[in-house]
Write an enzyme that holds these catalytic residues in place. Structure first.
Site, short mmCIF file in Angstrom:
data_model
loop_
_atom_site.label_atom_id
_atom_site.label_comp_id
_atom_site.label_asym_id
_atom_site.label_seq_id
_atom_site.Cartn_x
_atom_site.Cartn_y
_atom_site.Cartn_z
N GLN A 176 9.47 -38.12 39.16
CA GLN A 176 9.86 -38.01 37.76
C GLN A 176 9.95 -36.53 37.41
O GLN A 176 8.93 -35.85 37.27
CB GLN A 176 8.81 -38.71 36.92
CG GLN A 176 8.99 -38.65 35.44
CD GLN A 176 7.88 -39.39 34.71
OE1 GLN A 176 7.62 -40.55 34.96
NE2 GLN A 176 7.19 -38.69 33.82
N SER A 232 8.64 -32.22 33.38
CA SER A 232 8.03 -30.97 32.89
C SER A 232 8.74 -29.74 33.45
O SER A 232 9.23 -29.74 34.58
CB SER A 232 6.55 -30.92 33.26
OG SER A 232 5.83 -31.91 32.58
N SER A 246 4.99 -34.64 40.55
CA SER A 246 4.15 -35.34 41.52
C SER A 246 5.00 -35.96 42.62
O SER A 246 5.97 -36.67 42.33
CB SER A 246 3.33 -36.43 40.83
OG SER A 246 2.50 -35.90 39.84
N GLU A 262 4.68 -44.94 31.76
CA GLU A 262 3.77 -44.03 32.45
C GLU A 262 2.38 -44.13 31.85
O GLU A 262 1.37 -44.29 32.56
CB GLU A 262 4.29 -42.60 32.35
CG GLU A 262 3.36 -41.57 32.96
CD GLU A 262 3.90 -40.15 32.82
OE1 GLU A 262 3.37 -39.26 33.51
OE2 GLU A 262 4.83 -39.93 32.02
N GLU A 315 -4.10 -33.41 23.52
CA GLU A 315 -3.64 -33.02 22.18
C GLU A 315 -2.37 -33.79 21.79
O GLU A 315 -2.22 -34.24 20.64
CB GLU A 315 -3.38 -31.51 22.13
CG GLU A 315 -4.63 -30.65 22.27
CD GLU A 315 -5.11 -30.54 23.71
OE1 GLU A 315 -6.24 -30.04 23.93
OE2 GLU A 315 -4.36 -30.94 24.64
#
Length: 413
Positions: A136, A139, A171, A254, A380
């Protein structure tokens, strides 16, 4: 919500248990146990993947893989309850699901919703059997917690698109055959409106994968560079500019998968505190230790029933909402707290960089907790999601609602 098996479910559980007893790789059990918190007890990643692939293939051939998927895509068309029952009976052998978690848990639901029928029939069965592994590619160096800030460019060209930019913390990219990639296709509209999702062949010309060495000593994450990579337009998922909607499908699955399947460490800690120490009674005889155990047992039990709640929602044919973030948010922090307490109980042994199985286990657990608090959305970000979407609190002020081109970013280094 039923918390006990109905007669058909009990029969299914017995059938699954008998098959697992006969076919599971019992000779690998000790090493598999050490994988529970992202440890790497195998001599090489190749050996680990080989063991995982053989177990996945065995499940697939016998009809025990991806139970909720439609039959034509490699599954059995069963319900979520049967899937959970099999996972419970699989026990520690479910740790071999690791290489396939992203592909089967995050990517496959996205492909089922947005890919063409031809692509679904081509790519989903190899995902179910473990023949192929997907990653995936979300990021970036400047777009992690704020995923909508992706800057990897997708420029239209004859027959498709050219992709240029960088992804990071991907990953399993170094052993993946394909991946989902979220791109920026329009910088003149607000950032959530200018993204488009594709899937790519990781062997494409122009893709470079560089593993990142982690605190635990393994290299699970990667940097991935795209240098004018061609992607056919039929590998686009969803509409041009509709990438955020597609990404939300992936992210929801996810968080649900991570929250439901991630070990928390309570069983390992409970085993440790019942063993007598070298200089005194077992730690569980201490009131303070029992209080901490009670606190964590309550959290672990609450998280388990939270999974059952999501399961009941799925059984009704409904889609879980932002509450799927609770399991991931609470579970990751609980894992780290339990690991830190276990290392404290080990005293001087727990402060060693390496040692016996107890030390390695709680070190791996602590490192795993740190990773788990970042993947799938930081603490967060998940708190903001729950505050705004579940509790209805006012959203945070935002200064990036204009065209994405005008959003400031750090100068390249």
């Amino acid at each position: 919500m039923n918390l006990t098996d109905l007669p058909p479910q009990a029969a299914f559980r017995l059938q699954a248990r008998e098959w697992i007893q006969l076919h599971a790789p019992w000779d690998q059990l000790r090493r598999i146990r050490r994988m529970r918190f992202a440890g790497q007890p195998f001599d090489s990643e190749h050996e680990w993947l080989d063991v995982a692939r053989r177990w996945q293939r065995k499940k697939f051939d016998a009809g025990w893989a991806c139970l909720v998927w439609p039959v034509e895509y490699g599954g059995r068309g069963l319900g979520p309850t049967e899937n959970v029952i099999f996972q419970e009976e699989e026990g520690l052998f479910a740790e071999l699901f690791g290489p396939f978690m992203i592909g089967q848990g995050f990517v496959a639901p996205t492909l089922m919703q947005y890919a063409s029928e031809a692509h679904k029939r081509r790519f989903l069965p190899p995902l179910a059997s473990g023949e192929s592994i997907w990653c995936q590619l979300f990021s970036e160096p400047g777009a992690g917690s704020d995923l909508a800030g992706v800057r990897l460019r997708a420029t239209p060209c004859e027959g498709g698109w050219r992709l240029s930019g960088q992804k990071v913390w991907t990953s399993g990219a170094h052993h993946s055959s394909h991946g989902l990639v979220l791109t920026r296709t329009d910088a003149d509209v607000p950032k959530h409106q200018g993204m488009t999702m594709f899937f790519v062949d990781m062997a494409s010309l122009g893709i470079t994968v560089r593993p990142i060495r982690q605190l635990s000593g393994i290299s699970h994450f990667n940097e991935v560079f795209f240098d004018d990579v061609f992607v056919p337009d039929d590998q686009r998922l969803g509409d041009i500019g509709g990438g955020w909607k597609v990404a939300l499908t992936t992210l929801s699955n996810e968080r649900m998968t991570l929250g439901a399947s991630t070990p928390l460490g309570f069983d390992e800690l409970f085993a440790l505190v019942r063993r007598p120490g070298a200089e005194g009674p077992a730690p569980i005889e201490t009131p303070g230790v029992r209080e901490r155990l009670a606190e964590w047992y309550a959290k672990v039990t609450g998280l388990r029933y939270g999974v059952y709640r999501i399961l009941a929602t799925l059984e009704r044919g409904e889609r879980p909402g932002p509450e799927v973030a609770v399991g991931k948010l609470m579970g990751a922090r609980t894992t780290q707290d339990i690991a830190a307490f276990g290392l404290d109980l080990l005293g001087a042994r727990g402060r060693a960089a390496a040692g016996d199985d107890d030390v390695s286990q709680f070190h791996d657990m602590f490192c795993f907790g740190a990773i788990h608090r970042i993947e799938g959305g930081t603490d967060e970000v998940l708190r903001n999601i729950l505050a705004e979407r579940a509790l209805g609190l006012p959203p945070e002020p935002r200064a990036d609602r204009g065209p994405f081109r005008d959003v400031p970013c750090a100068a390249p280094t």
